[in-house]
Write an enzyme that holds these catalytic residues in place. Structure first.
Site, short mmCIF file in Angstrom:
data_model
loop_
_atom_site.label_atom_id
_atom_site.label_comp_id
_atom_site.label_asym_id
_atom_site.label_seq_id
_atom_site.Cartn_x
_atom_site.Cartn_y
_atom_site.Cartn_z
N GLY A 64 6.09 -2.11 0.71
CA GLY A 64 5.67 -1.09 1.72
C GLY A 64 3.72 -1.93 1.98
CB ALA A 65 2.75 -5.10 2.37
CG ASN B 260 -3.25 1.10 6.16
OD1 ASN B 260 -3.66 0.27 6.87
ND2 ASN B 260 -2.78 1.68 7.90
CG ASP C 183 5.86 -4.29 4.48
OD1 ASP C 183 5.53 -3.50 4.18
OD2 ASP C 183 6.36 -4.57 6.00
NE ARG D 101 -0.12 15.11 2.30
CZ ARG D 101 -1.17 15.34 2.47
NH1 ARG D 101 -1.10 16.95 2.20
NH2 ARG D 101 -2.42 14.99 2.29
CB SER E 113 7.04 6.83 0.98
OG SER E 113 6.76 5.88 0.22
CG ASN E 114 3.11 11.82 1.62
OD1 ASN E 114 2.73 12.04 0.36
ND2 ASN E 114 1.64 11.06 2.29
CG ASP F 220 -4.13 15.91 -3.28
OD1 ASP F 220 -4.39 15.15 -2.58
OD2 ASP F 220 -2.76 15.45 -3.81
NE ARG G 14 -8.12 12.49 0.37
CZ ARG G 14 -7.30 12.35 0.64
NH1 ARG G 14 -6.76 13.45 0.42
NH2 ARG G 14 -7.14 11.07 1.32
CG HIS H 80 0.21 15.44 -2.13
ND1 HIS H 80 -1.30 14.69 -2.39
CD2 HIS H 80 0.45 13.93 -1.23
CE1 HIS H 80 -1.55 13.74 -1.44
NE2 HIS H 80 -1.04 13.11 -0.43
N1 NAI Z 1 1.46 9.99 -1.84
C1 NAI Z 1 -0.11 9.78 -1.90
O1 NAI Z 1 -1.37 10.58 -2.54
C2 NAI Z 1 -0.03 8.87 -0.60
C3 NAI Z 1 0.80 8.83 0.27
N2 NAI Z 1 1.00 7.89 1.47
C4 NAI Z 1 2.13 8.15 2.26
O2 NAI Z 1 2.90 6.49 1.98
C5 NAI Z 1 3.12 5.75 2.92
C6 NAI Z 1 2.83 4.64 3.75
O3 NAI Z 1 1.59 4.86 4.15
P1 NAI Z 1 1.06 3.64 5.26
O4 NAI Z 1 0.40 2.71 3.96
O5 NAI Z 1 -0.33 4.37 5.66
O6 NAI Z 1 1.94 3.14 6.30
P2 NAI Z 1 1.54 1.82 6.43
O7 NAI Z 1 3.02 2.15 8.23
O8 NAI Z 1 0.67 1.58 7.58
O9 NAI Z 1 2.81 1.29 6.23
C7 NAI Z 1 3.45 1.42 5.73
C8 NAI Z 1 4.89 0.32 5.46
O10 NAI Z 1 5.98 -0.34 4.69
C9 NAI Z 1 7.04 -0.88 5.42
N3 NAI Z 1 8.65 -0.49 5.49
C10 NAI Z 1 8.89 0.35 5.65
N4 NAI Z 1 10.05 0.13 5.93
C11 NAI Z 1 10.61 -0.50 4.53
C12 NAI Z 1 11.36 -1.00 3.90
N5 NAI Z 1 12.20 -0.20 3.63
N6 NAI Z 1 10.96 -1.53 2.57
C13 NAI Z 1 9.81 -2.37 2.95
N7 NAI Z 1 9.14 -1.98 2.77
C14 NAI Z 1 9.33 -1.04 3.98
C15 NAI Z 1 6.21 -0.37 6.78
O11 NAI Z 1 7.13 -2.86 7.12
C16 NAI Z 1 4.35 -1.16 6.84
O12 NAI Z 1 4.11 -2.05 6.32
C17 NAI Z 1 3.14 7.19 3.73
O13 NAI Z 1 4.24 7.77 3.87
C18 NAI Z 1 1.67 7.61 4.03
O14 NAI Z 1 2.13 8.79 4.21
C19 NAI Z 1 -0.63 7.44 2.32
C20 NAI Z 1 -1.95 7.95 1.26
C21 NAI Z 1 -2.02 8.27 0.12
O1 OAA Z 2 -2.47 12.60 4.24
C1 OAA Z 2 -1.61 12.34 4.24
O2 OAA Z 2 -0.62 12.47 4.83
C2 OAA Z 2 -1.53 10.62 3.35
C3 OAA Z 2 -2.09 11.41 2.35
O3 OAA Z 2 -0.65 12.11 1.16
C4 OAA Z 2 -3.05 11.62 1.61
O4 OAA Z 2 -4.15 10.89 2.43
O5 OAA Z 2 -3.19 12.54 0.72
#
Ligand code: NAI
Ligand code: OAA
Length: 311
Positions: free
Chosen positions: A7-8, A10, A32, A88, A119-120, A148, A151, A175
């Site tokens: 997953g490349a 953000n 990705d 989430r 991933s969430n 967390d 933060r 989370h």
């Molecule tokens: N655990 C935590 O603390 C945090 C979790 N997250 C979660 O991380 C995940 C990603 O967030 P972002 O990067 O902002 O989303 P994003 O939409 O910018 O990137 C997600 C990427 O996953 C790719 N993708 C989708 N299906 C795929 C597959 N089968 N194989 C490979 N790549 C695939 C997409 O093409 C996309 O480039 C979300 O579920 C978000 O809620 C985000 C921030 C903190």
């Molecule tokens: O808020 C969200 O959905 C993404 C995440 O898990 C975080 O930034 O803590």
């Protein structure tokens, strides 16, 4: 040392960026499904190398798992992020299928890796990855508590008007906006309990802001955060690759600790080359125990939904 990030987007690209800056891996592979996207992110990051002085080789691939072979650590950031107003938990329907397939694919090529799930809804995705792969529980780590807790330290630093790095504080539990448990009682400014400087009301405000920290950023950005999540993953990966034995709150399978079993949820862990090397079962007071039990109940009910969404 080799790190793969699936997953490349953000968060994934920010992880690659932070891991490269730390100089903790010789190789980072971004994967990705979007054609050319991971390749573009990797090229952009590599073009920082001369100005920032890192030597990590970052490459990108479109869905080619052979290039991820023999990774030491695999970070799963694939899946959709939430939009303003969402929780989430609402992401489970789409992300469960993605995380399950990705976890199976990465293990087929890196049978000895340690998996970091981002991933969430992260606690449930960690549980799913564990059940889908059958890996020993020390090798599946959910990243949420590191973020967390940072933060929490940020909001405490604002309230105290002191630098975050002078503050130690931890968030355990799920989370989620309502499941996080900022451990205010144990938070300290240079070893002095923060309650010596802040009123109960101020501390409650800090805890509340921490719990919705991700939602606040999602409201401001239109999608969820990535810089602090990427830095938190890099901090965790550093502790694994360099066997630092840092204590980091992570989502991990519990087997009686904190009175819970068969659930992945955030608790303090010692993180080293074997992944989760120890779960630190700290003594909670009655209110904290009750909050933890309530948080676990919510995470458990989300786990139960996996049966429906994966059917
Ligand atoms: N655990 C935590 O603390 C945090 C979790 N997250 C979660 O991380 C995940 C990603 O967030 P972002 O990067 O902002 O989303 P994003 O939409 O910018 O990137 C997600 C990427 O996953 C790719 N993708 C989708 N299906 C795929 C597959 N089968 N194989 C490979 N790549 C695939 C997409 O093409 C996309 O480039 C979300 O579920 C978000 O809620 C985000 C921030 C903190
Ligand atoms: O808020 C969200 O959905 C993404 C995440 O898990 C975080 O930034 O803590």
């Amino acid at each position: 040392m080799k790190v793969t990030i699936v997953g490349a987007g953000n968060v994934g690209a920010s992880c690659a960026d932070s891991i490269s800056y730390r100089g903790i891996a010789s190789e980072v592979v971004l994967l990705d499904i979007r054609e050319g996207f991971a390749e573009g992110k990797a090229m952009d990051i590599m073009q920082c190398a001369t100005n920032t002085g890192f030597n990590t080789n970052v490459s990108g691939v479109t869905n080619d798992y052979s290039k991820t072979a023999n990774s030491d650590v695999v970070v799963i950031t694939s899946g959709i992020p939430r939009k303003p107003g969402m929780t989430r938990e609402e992401l489970i329907g789409i992300n469960a299928g993605i995380v399950k397939t990705v976890a199976e694919n990465v293990l087929a090529h890196s049978p000895n890796c340690i998996v970091v799930v981002v991933s969430n809804p992260m606690d449930t995705m960690t549980y799913l990855a564990l059940k889908a792969t059958g890996l020993p529980k020390n090798r599946i780590i959910g990243m949420g508590g590191a973020l967390d807790s940072s933060r929490f330290r940020y909001y405490l630093s604002k309230a105290l008007d002191k630098p975050s790095n002078d503050i130690s504080a931890m968030v355990i539990g799920g989370h989620g906006d309502t499941t996080m448990i900022p451990l205010t009682r144990l938070a300290a400014y240079n070893g002095i309990p923060v309650s010596e400087f802040l009123s109960q009301e101020e501390l409650e405000k800090v805890a509340a802001a921490t719990m919705v920290g991700g939602a606040t950023l999602t409201g401001l950005l239109g999608t969820s955060a990535w810089y602090a999540p990427g830095a938190s993953v890099a901090y965790l990966v550093d502790s694994i690759l360099n066997d630092q034995k840092k204590m980091i709150a992570c989502s991990v399978m519990l087997d009686g600790e904190y009175g819970q079993s068969d659930i992945c949820i955030g608790v303090p862990c010692i993180i080293g080359k074997n992944g989760i090397e120890q779960i630190v079962d700290i003594k909670l007071n009655d209110a904290e125990k009750a909050a933890f039990a309530k948080s676990a109940e919510a995470v458990r009910s989300m786990n139960a939904d996996l049966k429906t969404v994966l059917a």
